[in-house]
Design an enzyme around this catalytic site. Structure first.
Site, PDB file in Angstrom:
ATOM      1  N   HIS A 116     -49.724  46.377   1.878  1.00 28.96           N
ATOM      2  CA  HIS A 116     -50.505  45.516   0.968  1.00 28.96           C
ATOM      3  C   HIS A 116     -50.917  44.203   1.648  1.00 28.96           C
ATOM      4  O   HIS A 116     -50.099  43.569   2.306  1.00 28.96           O
ATOM      5  CB  HIS A 116     -49.599  45.227  -0.241  1.00 28.96           C
ATOM      6  N   MET A 175     -62.611  39.558  -6.225  1.00 30.83           N
ATOM      7  CA  MET A 175     -62.304  40.217  -7.512  1.00 30.83           C
ATOM      8  C   MET A 175     -61.845  41.655  -7.349  1.00 30.83           C
ATOM      9  O   MET A 175     -62.218  42.360  -6.413  1.00 30.83           O
ATOM     10  CB  MET A 175     -63.541  40.211  -8.408  1.00 30.83           C
TER      11      MET A 175
HETATM   12  P1  NAI Z   1     -60.535  36.859 -11.253  1.00 30.97           P
HETATM   13  O1  NAI Z   1     -61.036  37.709 -12.391  1.00 30.97           O
HETATM   14  O2  NAI Z   1     -59.586  35.774 -11.555  1.00 30.97           O
HETATM   15  O3  NAI Z   1     -61.801  36.210 -10.519  1.00 30.97           O
HETATM   16  C1  NAI Z   1     -62.841  37.002  -9.985  1.00 30.97           C
HETATM   17  C2  NAI Z   1     -63.903  36.115  -9.349  1.00 30.97           C
HETATM   18  O4  NAI Z   1     -64.655  35.479 -10.383  1.00 30.97           O
HETATM   19  C3  NAI Z   1     -63.345  34.992  -8.471  1.00 30.97           C
HETATM   20  O5  NAI Z   1     -64.096  34.917  -7.278  1.00 30.97           O
HETATM   21  C4  NAI Z   1     -63.535  33.726  -9.290  1.00 30.97           C
HETATM   22  O6  NAI Z   1     -63.817  32.608  -8.462  1.00 30.97           O
HETATM   23  C5  NAI Z   1     -64.743  34.083 -10.109  1.00 30.97           C
HETATM   24  N1  NAI Z   1     -64.762  33.378 -11.393  1.00 30.97           N
HETATM   25  C6  NAI Z   1     -63.853  33.502 -12.396  1.00 30.97           C
HETATM   26  N2  NAI Z   1     -64.182  32.690 -13.421  1.00 30.97           N
HETATM   27  C7  NAI Z   1     -65.306  32.034 -13.025  1.00 30.97           C
HETATM   28  C8  NAI Z   1     -66.162  31.061 -13.646  1.00 30.97           C
HETATM   29  N3  NAI Z   1     -65.908  30.584 -14.862  1.00 30.97           N
HETATM   30  N4  NAI Z   1     -67.220  30.629 -12.948  1.00 30.97           N
HETATM   31  C9  NAI Z   1     -67.493  31.092 -11.708  1.00 30.97           C
HETATM   32  N5  NAI Z   1     -66.738  32.004 -11.077  1.00 30.97           N
HETATM   33  C10 NAI Z   1     -65.679  32.469 -11.741  1.00 30.97           C
HETATM   34  O7  NAI Z   1     -59.930  37.778 -10.093  1.00 30.97           O
HETATM   35  P2  NAI Z   1     -59.202  39.198 -10.210  1.00 30.97           P
HETATM   36  O8  NAI Z   1     -60.223  40.263 -10.266  1.00 30.97           O
HETATM   37  O9  NAI Z   1     -58.178  39.147 -11.296  1.00 30.97           O
HETATM   38  O10 NAI Z   1     -58.445  39.259  -8.772  1.00 30.97           O
HETATM   39  C11 NAI Z   1     -57.346  38.379  -8.515  1.00 30.97           C
HETATM   40  C12 NAI Z   1     -56.824  38.545  -7.109  1.00 30.97           C
HETATM   41  O11 NAI Z   1     -56.204  39.796  -6.965  1.00 30.97           O
HETATM   42  C13 NAI Z   1     -57.868  38.476  -5.993  1.00 30.97           C
HETATM   43  O12 NAI Z   1     -57.410  37.561  -5.025  1.00 30.97           O
HETATM   44  C14 NAI Z   1     -57.901  39.883  -5.397  1.00 30.97           C
HETATM   45  O13 NAI Z   1     -58.157  39.927  -3.996  1.00 30.97           O
HETATM   46  C15 NAI Z   1     -56.483  40.313  -5.675  1.00 30.97           C
HETATM   47  N6  NAI Z   1     -56.328  41.776  -5.676  1.00 30.97           N
HETATM   48  C16 NAI Z   1     -55.766  42.366  -4.585  1.00 30.97           C
HETATM   49  C17 NAI Z   1     -55.555  43.735  -4.548  1.00 30.97           C
HETATM   50  C18 NAI Z   1     -54.941  44.390  -3.344  1.00 30.97           C
HETATM   51  O14 NAI Z   1     -54.586  45.555  -3.422  1.00 30.97           O
HETATM   52  N7  NAI Z   1     -54.799  43.719  -2.228  1.00 30.97           N
HETATM   53  C19 NAI Z   1     -55.937  44.592  -5.680  1.00 30.97           C
HETATM   54  C20 NAI Z   1     -56.590  43.872  -6.756  1.00 30.97           C
HETATM   55  C21 NAI Z   1     -56.753  42.514  -6.750  1.00 30.97           C
END
Ligand code: NAI
Length: 350
Positions: A116, A175
């Protein structure tokens, strides 16, 4: 409990070393976990340490990996991580991609057989800090139905883009391609609350509001999110020759085995397109114009991606440190390495 950056990073690093990780690998892993935690991505911060420690301790993360680099062309190559800790391998692969993009304009680097890699925005931000634009995507364990399907086939398969600006700001979009993470379903279960009907489906693929009846998560935006999630798996899995689709290993199944995950990063030097300075200037203009726009009812401002994460980080430090639940701090300070909480659990273990 509020902790300083140094305290949180130090506690996580020590615990990872205690489980068997090398000092440099533990340091970089703790750095990225802190990066995520301080930005409010608590799901990808300190909460992960106990699971990693269990997998490290049981040998499912290689302690001394034989990481190999196969440069397949001037702009392409694959780093094989030998199932070492994903954070270290992904950092090394991103450094390689940055070096190649600076030299040749573009780099596409695959990371095969990694564990991961956490919040993947860290790696695209690394590129933006070097004045480069980047896209990365990676596989995760199957827990989402394809559009119209009944069985989990793809993971939450995240995508991140990042671009530099002419000032210190970096636009970091990061995301998952599912509507919600599994952790949010667990939150609702523990609160005894219902979930919105567009988060998940039951065994028949029908929308559910009872969090106990969830069989799989759903892609964002229906067929469009499903297409994105599939492309993530193709570009980070099928392309690299690692297991793909429903054959991707589960995070919690058999902590003694390597996960064999894939990730790909594409790095672009804007100098080879409109010119580095022009690109950064235009990026600053875009961010300023978006921030200056009159917000819609219910919104205080239009933000660019990644802006609110930095606001959360700055607010946490202004208020005395990063908030970490007491139980987690107790674990990090304890002598325990793990409590057998994860091994051989199903894909939806907490
Ligand atoms: P999230 O839903 O919190 O945000 C998604 C994107 O939307 C971000 O870039 C954020 O800056 C943007 N955003 C959110 N609200 C906003 C607003 N009001 N105005 C402008 N932009 C806005 O993110 P999510 O989908 O919950 O992911 C969280 C983390 O989990 C990420 O760092 C992702 O890389 C990580 N992740 C890692 C996995 C893995 O297997 N390595 C699998 C799934 C997620």
């Amino acid at each position: 409990m509020r902790l300083s950056r140094e305290e949180l990073k130090g506690l996580m690093k020590n615990k990872l070393i205690q489980a068997g990780l090398r000092e440099d690998h533990a340091d970089q892993t703790a750095e990225i976990l802190t990066w995520a935690h301080e930005r409010g991505f608590a799901s990808h911060g300190a909460v992960r340490v106990e699971y990693y420690c269990e997998r490290i301790f049981k040998g499912g993360i290689t302690h001394e990996p034989n990481i190999t680099w196969n440069q397949t062309g001037p702009c392409s190559g694959i780093m094989d991580g030998d199932n070492g800790i994903g954070y270290w391998v992904a950092t090394k692969a991103t450094e390689k991609a940055i070096e190649m993009a600076k030299e040749n304009g573009v780099a596409i680097v695959g990371m095969a057989n990694v564990s991961h890699t956490g919040a993947i925005g860290y790696y695209t931000e690394m590129c933006a800090k070097e004045g480069l634009a980047a896209i990365t995507f990676c596989q995760s364990d199957p827990m989402a139905v394809p559009y119209g399907g009944t069985e989990p086939y793809y993971g939450t398969n995240p995508i991140s883009f990042a671009c530099p600006t002419a000032d210190d700001r970096n636009v970091v979009f990061d995301m998952a391609t599912t509507v919600q993470a599994w952790g949010k379903i667990l939150d609702k279960r523990s609160q005894g609350a219902e979930i919105p009907a567009d988060w998940a489906v039951d065994e028949d693929g029908a929308p559910v509001t009872d969090p106990h009846k969830v069989n799989a998560l759903v892609p964002i935006a229906g067929a469009k999110g499903y297409g994105l999630m599939m492309m993530v798996d193709i570009f980070s899995g099928v392309l690299l020759g690692v297991p793909f689709g429903k054959h991707v290993s589960s995070m919690y199944h058999d902590c003694s085995k390597g996960r064999e995950l894939g990730q790909t990063i594409i790095v672009i030097d804007p100098e080879r397109f409109c010119g580095a300075e022009q690109f950064k200037k235009n990026m600053s203009q875009t961010c300023d114009e978006l921030n200056a726009m009159r917000p819609a009812p219910g919104f205080d401002k239009v933000y660019y991606p990644g802006q609110r994460a930095l606001m959360r980080r700055d607010k946490a430090y202004a208020e005395g440190g990063i908030e970490v639940v007491d139980e987690l701090v107790d674990y990090l300070k304890s002598d325990a390495i793990h409590f057998d909480r994860y091994d051989h659990k199903n894909r939806f273990a907490d």
